[in-house]
Design a protein around this motif. Structure first.
Motif, mmCIF file in Angstrom:
data_model
loop_
_atom_site.group_PDB
_atom_site.id
_atom_site.type_symbol
_atom_site.label_atom_id
_atom_site.label_comp_id
_atom_site.label_asym_id
_atom_site.label_seq_id
_atom_site.Cartn_x
_atom_site.Cartn_y
_atom_site.Cartn_z
ATOM 1 N N GLU A 287 0.830 -1.201 0.000
ATOM 2 C CA GLU A 287 0.000 0.000 0.000
ATOM 3 C C GLU A 287 0.871 1.260 0.000
ATOM 4 O O GLU A 287 0.573 2.245 -0.683
ATOM 5 C CB GLU A 287 -0.945 0.011 1.200
ATOM 6 C CG GLU A 287 -2.025 -1.065 1.168
ATOM 7 C CD GLU A 287 -1.471 -2.453 1.490
ATOM 8 O OE1 GLU A 287 -0.319 -2.516 1.992
ATOM 9 O OE2 GLU A 287 -2.165 -3.453 1.226
ATOM 10 N N ARG A 288 1.973 1.241 0.745
ATOM 11 C CA ARG A 288 2.871 2.388 0.791
ATOM 12 C C ARG A 288 3.562 2.597 -0.550
ATOM 13 O O ARG A 288 3.750 3.741 -0.992
ATOM 14 C CB ARG A 288 3.924 2.177 1.892
ATOM 15 C CG ARG A 288 3.396 2.242 3.317
ATOM 16 C CD ARG A 288 3.278 3.682 3.780
ATOM 17 N NE ARG A 288 4.561 4.365 3.705
ATOM 18 C CZ ARG A 288 5.507 4.302 4.640
ATOM 19 N NH1 ARG A 288 5.314 3.552 5.730
ATOM 20 N NH2 ARG A 288 6.627 4.984 4.516
ATOM 21 N N VAL A 289 3.932 1.496 -1.206
ATOM 22 C CA VAL A 289 4.580 1.624 -2.518
ATOM 23 C C VAL A 289 3.597 2.187 -3.548
ATOM 24 O O VAL A 289 3.940 3.045 -4.367
ATOM 25 C CB VAL A 289 5.135 0.270 -2.976
ATOM 26 C CG1 VAL A 289 5.699 0.371 -4.388
ATOM 27 C CG2 VAL A 289 6.205 -0.215 -2.008
ATOM 28 N N LEU A 290 2.339 1.718 -3.518
ATOM 29 C CA LEU A 290 1.334 2.248 -4.453
ATOM 30 C C LEU A 290 1.098 3.734 -4.207
ATOM 31 O O LEU A 290 0.928 4.514 -5.162
ATOM 32 C CB LEU A 290 0.026 1.472 -4.290
ATOM 33 C CG LEU A 290 0.026 0.029 -4.815
ATOM 34 C CD1 LEU A 290 -1.279 -0.669 -4.445
ATOM 35 C CD2 LEU A 290 0.236 0.006 -6.329
ATOM 36 N N ALA A 291 1.086 4.134 -2.950
ATOM 37 C CA ALA A 291 0.914 5.556 -2.638
ATOM 38 C C ALA A 291 2.095 6.372 -3.164
ATOM 39 O O ALA A 291 1.918 7.494 -3.663
ATOM 40 C CB ALA A 291 0.748 5.746 -1.135
ATOM 41 N N GLU A 292 3.307 5.826 -3.059
ATOM 42 C CA GLU A 292 4.479 6.531 -3.568
ATOM 43 C C GLU A 292 4.438 6.635 -5.087
ATOM 44 O O GLU A 292 4.802 7.673 -5.667
ATOM 45 C CB GLU A 292 5.749 5.794 -3.131
ATOM 46 C CG GLU A 292 7.043 6.402 -3.622
ATOM 47 C CD GLU A 292 7.298 7.795 -3.058
ATOM 48 O OE1 GLU A 292 8.171 8.485 -3.597
ATOM 49 O OE2 GLU A 292 6.614 8.183 -2.087
ATOM 50 N N ILE A 293 3.972 5.583 -5.767
ATOM 51 C CA ILE A 293 3.829 5.639 -7.228
ATOM 52 C C ILE A 293 2.829 6.714 -7.628
ATOM 53 O O ILE A 293 3.048 7.477 -8.575
ATOM 54 C CB ILE A 293 3.403 4.263 -7.771
ATOM 55 C CG1 ILE A 293 4.520 3.233 -7.553
ATOM 56 C CG2 ILE A 293 3.048 4.352 -9.251
ATOM 57 C CD1 ILE A 293 4.114 1.814 -7.894
ATOM 58 N N ALA A 294 1.725 6.785 -6.903
ATOM 59 C CA ALA A 294 0.721 7.807 -7.198
ATOM 60 C C ALA A 294 1.279 9.209 -7.002
ATOM 61 O O ALA A 294 0.968 10.135 -7.763
ATOM 62 C CB ALA A 294 -0.515 7.592 -6.325
#
Length: 473
Positions: A287-294
Motif C-alpha cells: 500500500e505504501r509503494v502504491l501511494a508513492e507511485i501515485a
C-alpha cells in the motif's frame, strides 16, 4: 535621486508614517480619486488611438470588460500569537482578497476596480453571490462615471436605459470575462444583460476536437502569431452560443515541453524506486509503494501516457515496471495541446476581439503579480491588514497597473509588442554611467553618459521622451 524634485525627506518614507497615512485615506477618498482619474484615462486612451482591431471600423468607441481576479493577494499577519495581529471583529486569520476590474478591451487598461474578501462575515460580499454582486457593482460604477462624460466614449447602451437605471444591454455594453472555473455561469444567463466571453474545457465538445486543422483560419498573424481558429456555433446549457475553437502553436509547444519535463522526472524517480525494490533497500508494504507511485505520477497528463505495474504482495517480492504509451502521447498532442474553446454572445466581434477579451484577465493578473507577490505581509509585528488598508493598498497597485498598461499599449502602437516584464526589462537596460575623474588640484570632475542602447531601447527612449532625463552631453 536627482530626478525627484522637490527632494523627499527620508523620514516621510518611514513605514510607520506610511501606515498611518493609509488610515487617513477613506473609502470616499478612493471613490473621488477614481472619478477624478476616469476622464484623464479616457483622454489618454483617445490620444493613443482607436483599438487595434477596430482601426478600420466606423465605431471609435472602446469596448470594456469586467474581469475577476479571485486570488488577487493574501494579506498575511506577521504576528501569530496573542491579540496584536487580530483584524476587525477579532479575526486573526490571513485575509485572501479578490479583485474585480473594468478594463479596456485594447490594452487591458484598468478603469474601475473593486476589492472584496473571501470571508463569510465580509461586509462587501457573501460566498453565494461574490461574482454576480461584483459584476453588478463594477457595471454600476462604470455606468455612473461614463454618464458624466460629455462625449459618448464607451457609451453603455441607450440613454433611456441609463435614465431607468437598468443594466446596459447595447452591443457595446460591458462584457464579462469568465474563466473555465466558472464555465457553468455563461450558459445560465447573461449577467444582468451584459455580454459574456467564457472559456470551456475543450473535452466537453469532442466534435470540435475532431475538426481538421485545414478548417481553422489564422486569427491575426501580427498580434497572435501561430494562433488559428474555427468559428462555429454550439449549445451550452441549452443556449445557442457562438463558439471559437482555438489552437495556439506557442501553447502547444509549451504544453509539450511541460509534459516532457514532468515525464522525465517521473520516470527517473520510478527507476530509482524500482531499483530500490529489486535490491531490497526499500522494504515497504504494498500500500505504501502504491501511494508513492501515485505521488510520483501526480503531474498533469502523466497518468494518461505512463502506465505502471507493481507485482508481488510481500515487501521482499515487490517489483515495479513502467512504460510510456506513445500513441496516447500522440493523441494528447493532437486533441489537447494548444487547444482552447471560447464561447460568447458577441456575434459582431471578430475572433481577434474575442481572444483579446479572454486574455485580458491574464494580462491584468500578470501585471499585478509584477507589482507584488501573492502573499503580502504586514509592515511590522503587531500591525494588521484590515478591510480599509487592503482597499487602499489594492488601489495603489491598480494605479501602478494602469500606468504600466498605458505604457505597454503605447509601445504596441509603435510596433513593439512586449509583455509587461519584457517592457520593463528593456527600460531597465537603459543605463547611465557615471565617470569620475581624479582631482588635479581642484574638485573631482564627474561626467554622466548613457550606455549604448539596442534598437528596441532606442525606440522606447524616443517614445517615452527619456531624453529630458538624460545627462547633458
Amino acid at each position: 535621486a536627482r530626478f525627484v524634485r522637490p527632494r523627499i525627506d527620508p523620514d516621510l518614507l518611514d513605514r510607520r508614517r506610511f501606515w498611518r497615512a493609509m488610515s487617513r485615506i477613506t473609502e470616499s477618498h478612493l471613490e473621488q480619486l477614481e472619478a477624478a482619474l476616469f476622464p484623464r484615462l479616457v483622454h489618454a486612451l483617445s490620444e493613443v488611438g482607436p483599438p487595434l482591431s477596430r482601426q478600420a471600423s466606423d465605431d471609435p468607441r472602446v469596448p470594456v470588460l469586467a474581469v475577476d481576479v479571485p486570488a488577487f493577494a493574501t494579506y498575511a499577519r506577521t504576528s501569530t500569537t496573542g491579540d496584536r495581529g487580530r483584524g476587525n471583529g477579532g479575526d486573526s486569520g490571513d485575509r485572501l482578497a479578490g479583485l474585480g476590474v473594468v478594463v479596456t478591451l485594447d490594452g487591458a487598461v484598468p478603469l474601475v476596480s473593486d476589492v472584496y474578501w473571501h470571508r463569510e462575515d465580509s461586509r462587501r460580499d457573501s460566498p453565494g453571490d461574490t461574482f454576480t454582486a461584483l459584476v453588478r457593482r463594477l457595471a454600476d460604477r462604470h455606468r455612473s462615471l461614463t454618464a458624466q462624460r460629455p462625449d459618448d466614449w464607451g457609451d453603455q447602451g441607450s440613454d433611456d436605459s441609463r435614465d431607468r437605471g437598468d443594466a446596459p444591454t447595447g452591443k457595446d455594453g460591458i462584457t464579462v470575462v469568465v474563466d473555465a472555473g466558472q464555465s457553468s455561469q455563461p450558459g445560465a444567463g447573461s449577467f444582468a444583460g451584459l455580454h459574456v466571453v467564457a472559456s470551456l474545457p475543450p473535452g466537453d465538445h469532442p466534435e470540435l476536437l475532431a475538426v481538421p486543422a485545414s478548417r481553422r483560419r489564422a486569427v491575426d498573424p501580427a498580434r497572435f502569431p501561430g494562433v488559428t481558429a474555427y468559428d462555429t456555433r454550439i449549445r451550452v446549457a441549452g443556449v445557442d452560443r457562438r463558439a471559437v475553437a482555438l489552437h495556439s502553436r506557442l501553447l502547444h509547444d509549451a504544453q509539450a515541453r511541460g509534459l516532457a519535463q514532468d515525464l522525465a522526472s517521473a520516470t527517473r524517480r520510478l527507476d530509482e524506486l524500482a531499483a530500490a525494490l529489486r535490491q531490497g533497500t526499500q522494504r515497504l508494504p504494498r500500500e505504501r509503494v502504491l501511494a508513492e507511485i501515485a505521488r510520483i505520477t501526480r503531474f498533469r497528463w502523466v497518468d494518461r501516457v505512463l502506465s505502471t505495474t507493481l507485482t508481488g504482495t510481500e515487501p521482499a517480492d515487490l517489483r515495479l515496471r513502467w512504460s510510456v504509451d506513445e500513441s496516447a502521447r500522440a493523441r494528447l498532442a493532437q486533441e489537447v495541446f494548444g487547444r482552447q474553446l471560447l464561447v460568447t454572445d458577441h456575434d459582431d466581434w471578430s475572433v481577434a476581439d474575442v481572444l483579446t477579451a479572454y486574455r485580458a484577465r491574464y494580462r491584468i493578473e500578470g501585471t499585478l503579480r509584477h507589482w507584488g507577490g501573492p502573499v503580502i505581509g504586514s509592515p511590522s509585528t503587531g500591525w494588521r491588514w484590515d478591510d480599509h488598508r487592503i482597499a487602499v493598498h489594492s488601489y495603489v497597485r491598480i494605479l501602478a497597473t494602469t500606468v504600466t498598461h498605458l505604457m505597454r499599449q503605447s509601445a504596441q502602437r509603435e510596433g513593439l509588442d512586449l509583455s509587461v516584464r519584457e517592457l520593463f526589462d528593456r527600460l531597465s537596460g537603459i543605463e547611465e554611467t557615471e565617470l569620475r575623474y581624479r582631482s588635479t588640484g581642484g574638485r573631482p570632475r564627474t561626467r554622466r553618459i548613457l550606455a549604448e542602447r539596442d534598437a528596441d531601447q532606442e525606440r522606447l527612449f524616443d517614445l517615452f521622451g527619456l531624453a529630458r532625463y538624460a545627462p547633458d552631453p
